[in-house]
Design an enzyme around this catalytic site. Structure first.
Site, PDB file in Angstrom:
ATOM      1  N   LYS A  10       0.839  -1.200   0.000  1.00 45.12           N
ATOM      2  CA  LYS A  10       0.000   0.000   0.000  1.00 45.12           C
ATOM      3  C   LYS A  10       0.870   1.243   0.000  1.00 45.12           C
ATOM      4  O   LYS A  10       1.773   1.378   0.824  1.00 45.12           O
ATOM      5  CB  LYS A  10      -0.875  -0.015   1.263  1.00 45.12           C
ATOM      6  CG  LYS A  10      -1.773   1.208   1.442  1.00 45.12           C
ATOM      7  CD  LYS A  10      -2.921   1.197   0.452  1.00 45.12           C
ATOM      8  CE  LYS A  10      -3.719   2.479   0.478  1.00 45.12           C
ATOM      9  NZ  LYS A  10      -4.769   2.513   1.489  1.00 45.12           N
ATOM     10  N   HIS A  24      -3.416   5.026  -2.309  1.00 44.33           N
ATOM     11  CA  HIS A  24      -4.288   6.072  -1.790  1.00 44.33           C
ATOM     12  C   HIS A  24      -4.034   7.249  -2.717  1.00 44.33           C
ATOM     13  O   HIS A  24      -3.031   7.962  -2.572  1.00 44.33           O
ATOM     14  CB  HIS A  24      -3.974   6.417  -0.330  1.00 44.33           C
ATOM     15  CG  HIS A  24      -4.913   7.439   0.219  1.00 44.33           C
ATOM     16  ND1 HIS A  24      -5.891   7.151   1.135  1.00 44.33           N
ATOM     17  CD2 HIS A  24      -5.069   8.749  -0.081  1.00 44.33           C
ATOM     18  CE1 HIS A  24      -6.596   8.241   1.393  1.00 44.33           C
ATOM     19  NE2 HIS A  24      -6.116   9.230   0.667  1.00 44.33           N
ATOM     20  N   HIS A  51     -10.513   3.061  -3.193  1.00 40.97           N
ATOM     21  CA  HIS A  51     -11.646   3.934  -2.861  1.00 40.97           C
ATOM     22  C   HIS A  51     -11.779   5.146  -3.786  1.00 40.97           C
ATOM     23  O   HIS A  51     -11.636   6.285  -3.346  1.00 40.97           O
ATOM     24  CB  HIS A  51     -11.612   4.374  -1.399  1.00 40.97           C
ATOM     25  CG  HIS A  51     -10.246   4.777  -0.877  1.00 40.97           C
ATOM     26  ND1 HIS A  51      -9.483   5.748  -1.459  1.00 40.97           N
ATOM     27  CD2 HIS A  51      -9.534   4.319   0.176  1.00 40.97           C
ATOM     28  CE1 HIS A  51      -8.356   5.870  -0.774  1.00 40.97           C
ATOM     29  NE2 HIS A  51      -8.368   5.013   0.212  1.00 40.97           N
TER      30      HIS A  51
HETATM   31  O1  DOR Z   1     -11.128   7.890   5.977  1.00 38.61           O
HETATM   32  C1  DOR Z   1     -10.125   7.184   6.017  1.00 38.61           C
HETATM   33  N1  DOR Z   1      -9.806   6.472   7.118  1.00 38.61           N
HETATM   34  N2  DOR Z   1      -9.322   7.148   4.948  1.00 38.61           N
HETATM   35  C2  DOR Z   1      -8.136   6.525   4.969  1.00 38.61           C
HETATM   36  O2  DOR Z   1      -7.449   6.548   3.986  1.00 38.61           O
HETATM   37  C3  DOR Z   1      -7.651   5.869   6.218  1.00 38.61           C
HETATM   38  C4  DOR Z   1      -8.777   5.512   7.091  1.00 38.61           C
HETATM   39  C5  DOR Z   1      -8.364   5.127   8.481  1.00 38.61           C
HETATM   40  O3  DOR Z   1      -7.397   4.355   8.648  1.00 38.61           O
HETATM   41  O4  DOR Z   1      -9.010   5.565   9.426  1.00 38.61           O
HETATM   42 ZN    ZN Z   2      -8.485   2.788   3.721  1.00 32.18          ZN
END
Ligand code: DOR
Ligand code: ZN
Length: 347
Positions: free
Chosen positions: A100, A137, A175
């Site tokens: 990732k 991401h 996402h």
């Molecule tokens: O909203 C999110 N929460 N986006 C992310 O990329 C990480 C995730 C988290 O780990 O809480």
């Molecule tokens: Zn995530």
């Protein structure tokens, strides 16, 4: 009208399970629905080494209820100094399913992430040679970029050149949230690029964050976008394209940490993940394409066998609880908590 749908057991190709007490509280919700999940490595400290991933996998398996079956597929958290050999070993030994890449500063626990793609060159070279998927991401971290434009800017400034520099690298855009991402994916004919999409980005636009006041339980990263983006995501996700598949990004945070002056990003959607996705497919008149999205396309992208067992969803009222209490105190507010969905999981 279809009132029950039996499908191959689905997989979740993007999941945050956390650790310790939180892991124990959330795992069952995913294991009840999914045979396997791609487990995100953004713990504190992050999962960067093969030994750490093995140990985390053991903790996940130990947290399963007796008799419950669930296969965690582990990922490596890429840092500027990740040794290519560590990834190679982890992939060849069947510990790492993927790696990732968080651009440093992009999201929760991303501070150890990659500061520039140029620094990840040797690692990406190795992954390309191995056929090891890179999970992105995909958001720009340039503070001058508007928060709602970060995905589109990332695609233009980072993803496009990355795909040119590594023409055989398998890449999953995690996402996705925008029409730009859908257009980019649709135009790609290489067969090595795919994406996951969350239930919240299919069900809500950014108004949901501000309805009647600030709504921290609708806040995640990438943030919800305009209606035209939601509609583009729904069309693409329900189109039958093998380039898009299920990845919940379920990301639990204590209610107190979300309902705060600086609330955490992340939506805990695991308790109602399949019920939410199937509602979208039903609304779009695409129930016959649901199994491919939930149980086939992702496995094919990762080169995994399809699951043999099945699961049934039934059209019936699903009341979503407001609160899920943690044994050690505190609680989680699940996605759609306090509302109802028109589909339930049959046990
Ligand atoms: O909203 C999110 N929460 N986006 C992310 O990329 C990480 C995730 C988290 O780990 O809480
Ligand atoms: Zn995530």
């Amino acid at each position: 009208m279809t009132d029950t749908l039996t499908l191959r057991r689905p997989d979740d190709f993007h999941l945050h399970l956390r650790d310790g007490e939180m892991l124990k509280a959330v795992l069952g919700h995913s294991a009840r629905q999914f045979a396997r999940a791609i487990v995100m490595p953004n713990l504190r400290p992050p999962v960067t080494r093969v030994a750490e991933a093995r140990a985390y996998r053991e903790r996940i398996l130990a947290a399963l209820a007796p008799g419950q079956r669930f296969e965690p597929l582990m990922t490596a958290y890429l840092c500027d100094d990740t040794p290519p050999d560590e990834l190679r070993r982890g992939f060849e030994e069947g510990v790492f399913a993927a790696a990732k890449l968080y651009p440093a500063g992009a999201t929760t626990h991303s501070e150890f992430g990659v500061t520039s793609i140029a620094r990840a060159g040797r690692v990406l070279e190795a992954m390309q040679a191995l056929g090891m998927p890179l999970l992105l991401h995909g958001e720009s971290t340039d503070p001058a970029v508007d928060v709602f434009d970060r995905e589109a800017v990332f695609i233009d400034t980072t993803l496009r050149p990355l795909l040119q520099d590594f023409p055989a690298l398998k890449v999953a855009m995690e996402h996705i949230t925008t029409e730009e991402a859908v257009d980019f994916l649709s135009a790609d004919g290489s067969g090595r690029l795919a994406a996951t999409v969350t239930p919240q980005h299919l069900m809500f636009n950014r108004n949901a964050i501000f309805t009647g006041g600030i709504r921290p339980h609708h806040y995640c990263l990438p943030v919800l976008k305009r209606e035209r983006h939601r509609l583009a995501l729904r069309r693409f996700a329900t189109s039958g394209s093998p380039k898009i598949f299920l990845g919940t990004d379920s990301a639990p945070h204590l209610r107190t940490l979300k309902e705060a002056s600086c609330g955490c990003a992340g939506i805990f959607n695991a308790p109602v993940a399949l019920q939410s996705y199937i509602t979208v497919f039903d609304e779009e008149g695409a129930l016959e394409r649901f199994e491919a999205f939930a149980s086939v396309h992702g496995a094919r992208f990762y080169g995994l066998p399809l699951n043999g067992s099945t699961l049934t969803l039934r059209r019936a009222r699903c009341d979503v609880p407001q609160d899920i209490a943690l044994p050690g105190g505190g609680s989680l507010h699940p996605f759609l908590g306090g509302s109802t969905l028109p589909w339930v999981l049959e046990d």
